[in-house]
Scaffold this active site. Structure first.
Site, short mmCIF file in Angstrom:
data_model
loop_
_atom_site.label_atom_id
_atom_site.label_comp_id
_atom_site.label_asym_id
_atom_site.label_seq_id
_atom_site.Cartn_x
_atom_site.Cartn_y
_atom_site.Cartn_z
N ASN A 42 0.84 -1.19 0.00
CA ASN A 42 0.00 0.00 0.00
C ASN A 42 0.88 1.24 0.00
O ASN A 42 1.97 1.27 0.58
CB ASN A 42 -1.02 -0.01 1.14
CG ASN A 42 -0.46 -0.28 2.51
OD1 ASN A 42 0.55 -0.95 2.68
ND2 ASN A 42 -1.14 0.22 3.52
N GLU A 44 0.36 5.31 0.64
CA GLU A 44 -0.56 6.35 1.10
C GLU A 44 -0.17 7.72 0.56
O GLU A 44 0.97 7.94 0.15
CB GLU A 44 -0.58 6.39 2.63
CG GLU A 44 -1.16 5.14 3.24
CD GLU A 44 -1.20 5.16 4.74
OE1 GLU A 44 -1.88 4.29 5.29
OE2 GLU A 44 -0.55 6.02 5.38
N ALA A 46 -1.10 12.09 1.33
CA ALA A 46 -1.72 13.05 2.23
C ALA A 46 -3.16 13.36 1.80
O ALA A 46 -4.03 13.59 2.63
CB ALA A 46 -0.90 14.34 2.29
N TYR A 48 -5.96 11.51 0.94
CA TYR A 48 -6.25 10.09 1.11
C TYR A 48 -6.82 9.40 -0.13
O TYR A 48 -6.58 8.22 -0.35
CB TYR A 48 -7.18 9.86 2.30
CG TYR A 48 -6.57 10.25 3.63
CD1 TYR A 48 -5.26 9.93 3.95
CD2 TYR A 48 -7.30 10.97 4.57
CE1 TYR A 48 -4.69 10.28 5.16
CE2 TYR A 48 -6.74 11.33 5.79
CZ TYR A 48 -5.44 10.99 6.08
OH TYR A 48 -4.89 11.34 7.27
N CYS A 53 -4.04 0.57 -2.54
CA CYS A 53 -3.87 -0.64 -1.73
C CYS A 53 -2.85 -1.60 -2.36
O CYS A 53 -2.58 -1.55 -3.55
CB CYS A 53 -5.21 -1.36 -1.59
SG CYS A 53 -6.49 -0.40 -0.76
N GLU A 55 -3.08 -4.81 -2.96
CA GLU A 55 -3.64 -5.73 -3.95
C GLU A 55 -3.72 -5.06 -5.32
O GLU A 55 -3.33 -5.64 -6.34
CB GLU A 55 -5.04 -6.19 -3.54
CG GLU A 55 -5.09 -6.88 -2.20
CD GLU A 55 -5.35 -5.94 -1.02
OE1 GLU A 55 -4.73 -4.84 -0.95
OE2 GLU A 55 -6.18 -6.30 -0.17
N CYS A 86 -10.17 -4.68 0.74
CA CYS A 86 -11.29 -3.74 0.83
C CYS A 86 -12.24 -3.97 -0.34
O CYS A 86 -11.94 -4.73 -1.27
CB CYS A 86 -10.77 -2.30 0.86
SG CYS A 86 -10.15 -1.72 -0.74
N CYS A 89 -10.77 -3.12 -3.85
CA CYS A 89 -9.83 -4.16 -4.30
C CYS A 89 -10.58 -5.42 -4.75
O CYS A 89 -10.22 -6.03 -5.76
CB CYS A 89 -8.82 -4.49 -3.20
SG CYS A 89 -7.58 -3.20 -2.99
#
Length: 140
Positions: A42, A44, A46, A48, A53, A55, A86, A89
């Site tokens: 994953n 990330e 800032a 979001y 992810c 996967e 999730c 994904c």
């Protein structure tokens, strides 16, 4: 490649996760039907919504290299429990087939095996678009 070996690759990929906000690293390893392995972690952001992810990272890497025949995907995090993909994904995974094996791991020796259809029953797939009057081949 065994399920255990694929989980080990996912654990290695997890170590590359960029997770300064959630502190929740996840790793994935994808096995193609031709025996190639693509890993992902994953990443990330800032903002979001820009986060990706593990996967999907592995899938996008495979597809960008011309591989779409996914056989299995292993997923692992640092939790002492199983970390499942999730919803987004799951939808991306099922795009490439309902029979894809999902290996959800706590460790190399502790994992569960499902299919993506087990995790996303009654999914919407490319076949659903083909059922439409006119379908995807007529510019819809």
């Amino acid at each position: 490649m065994t399920d255990k070996e694929l989980v080990k690759k996912a654990i290695e990929a997890k170590n590359n996760a960029y997770v300064p906000y959630s502190k929740f690293p996840v790793g994935a390893a994808l096995l193609t039907k031709e025996g190639r392995v693509y890993t992902g972690c994953n990443v990330e952001c800032a903002s979001y919504g820009g986060t990706n992810c593990a996967e999907r990272t592995a899938i996008f890497k495979a597809v960008s290299e011309g591989d779409r025949n996914i056989d299995a995907i292993a997923v692992v995090s640092d939790l002492d429990d199983y970390t499942y993909p999730c919803g987004i994904c799951r939808q991306v995974i099922v795009e490439f087939g309902k029979g894809i094996k999902m290996i959800i791991a706590k460790s190399e020796d502790d994992f569960r095996v499902h299919t993506i259809d087990d995790l996303l029953p009654h999914s919407f797939t490319p076949e659903d678009l083909e059922k439409m009057d006119g379908g995807i081949n007529n510019g819809i």
